[in-house]
Design an enzyme around this catalytic site. Structure first.
Site, PDB file in Angstrom:
ATOM      1  CG  HIS A 109      -0.328   0.023   2.527  1.00  0.00           C
ATOM      2  ND1 HIS A 109       0.219  -1.092   3.108  1.00  0.00           N
ATOM      3  CD2 HIS A 109      -0.103   1.049   3.400  1.00  0.00           C
ATOM      4  CE1 HIS A 109       0.720  -0.756   4.287  1.00  0.00           C
ATOM      5  NE2 HIS A 109       0.546   0.535   4.486  1.00  0.00           N
ATOM      6  CE  LYS A 113       3.470   6.888   3.962  1.00  0.00           C
ATOM      7  NZ  LYS A 113       3.189   6.434   5.330  1.00  0.00           N
ATOM      8  CG  HIS A 163      -4.131   7.491   2.544  1.00  0.00           C
ATOM      9  ND1 HIS A 163      -4.115   7.466   3.926  1.00  0.00           N
ATOM     10  CD2 HIS A 163      -2.922   7.009   2.139  1.00  0.00           C
ATOM     11  CE1 HIS A 163      -2.935   6.993   4.344  1.00  0.00           C
ATOM     12  NE2 HIS A 163      -2.198   6.705   3.275  1.00  0.00           N
ATOM     13  CG  ASP A 191      -3.128   2.065   7.343  1.00  0.00           C
ATOM     14  OD1 ASP A 191      -2.140   1.589   7.925  1.00  0.00           O
ATOM     15  OD2 ASP A 191      -3.062   3.076   6.608  1.00  0.00           O
TER      16      ASP A 191
HETATM   17 FE   LIG Z   1      -0.497   5.317   2.908  1.00  0.00          FE
END
Ligand SMILES: [Fe+2]
Length: 247
Positions: A109, A113, A163, A191
């Protein structure tokens, strides 16, 4: 030409019957051989498919671990969230046993990043508007990174939409309600359960019951009420067990 006697007719009928029986037996044996061949081919195909699935899973885990290795504090966050998410996905009727793609999405997921600099990702103070907008790009960057990896299938939807919020105020696409893929709605709850229940060097994780209350408060705003309903059927003990298995 000699006349056909009753004796000849019985003998020839018997011979024909025996011949027919021999042919039938031969056909049966041939069919049995075909069936055995098919079973063997099927067994080999299944073994190959399982091997392929194991290879895919190993690749996904390697990539997930590479992303997680940057953050010493979150430990096996992706593995834990994937375990919570899989438990919840089963309760929501998602066919996770037939296809590993959703689990792949859970594990990957936050792959986007990798594009967020450490100075921003691990900044102790609050983020500037510009920094926050960079962090918010990670679902889109993740989708881009995985774009051509076909075997991830609908797992890529989890990466893009994890998100989003039920009320439409999430990111990156501001999807609302059922427009958000179910696997992503499930993931959002998993999450949210992990962050507060995980120990950090500066604080101990809260109990699952506390985290559950907090999540419940956001049913219908951040989270899909039906997913929350399924979430409530899973005990704190079960989540604690999954957490212990992924430490
Ligand atoms: Fe995330």
């Amino acid at each position: 030409m000699s006349p056909i006697t009753g004796k000849d007719t019985v003998a020839s009928l018997q011979a024909r019957l025996e011949q027919t029986e021999r042919q039938a037996h031969a056909r049966q044996r041939q069919l049995e051989r075909y069936a055995a061949d098919l079973r063997e081919v099927f067994k080999q195909e299944r073994a190959r498919a399982q091997e392929l699935r194991r290879s895919y899973m190993a690749t996904v885990r390697a990539l997930s671990n590479a992303v997680e290795a940057r953050d010493a504090y979150t430990g096996k966050h992706a593995e834990r969230v994937a375990a919570y998410g899989m438990e919840l996905a089963r309760c929501c009727g998602l066919a996770v046993e037939d296809s590993p793609q959703i689990e792949f999405g859970f594990l990957l997921h936050d792959v986007g990043k990798v594009a967020v600099p450490d100075a921003i990702l691990f900044k102790s103070g609050s983020l500037t508007e510009e920094e926050y907008s960079l962090v918010r790009r990670h679902p889109v960057i993740g989708t881009e990174i995985l774009r051509d990896v076909d075997f991830l299938g609908e797992g890529k939807l989890v990466v893009r939409h994890h998100h989003e919020r039920w009320d439409g105020t999430g990111y990156p696409d501001g999807l609302k309600g059922d427009d958000i893929p179910l696997a992503a709605r499930v993931f959002a709850v998993a999450d949210a359960l992990d962050a507060p229940t995980t120990d950090r060097p500066y604080r101990r994780g809260t109990r699952f019951s506390r985290a559950r209350e907090e999540i419940r408060n956001h049913s219908g705003t951040q989270f899909d009420p039906d997913v929350i309903h399924a979430f409530e059927t899973i005990s704190d003990e079960r989540f604690a067990e999954l957490q212990a298995g992924n430490e």
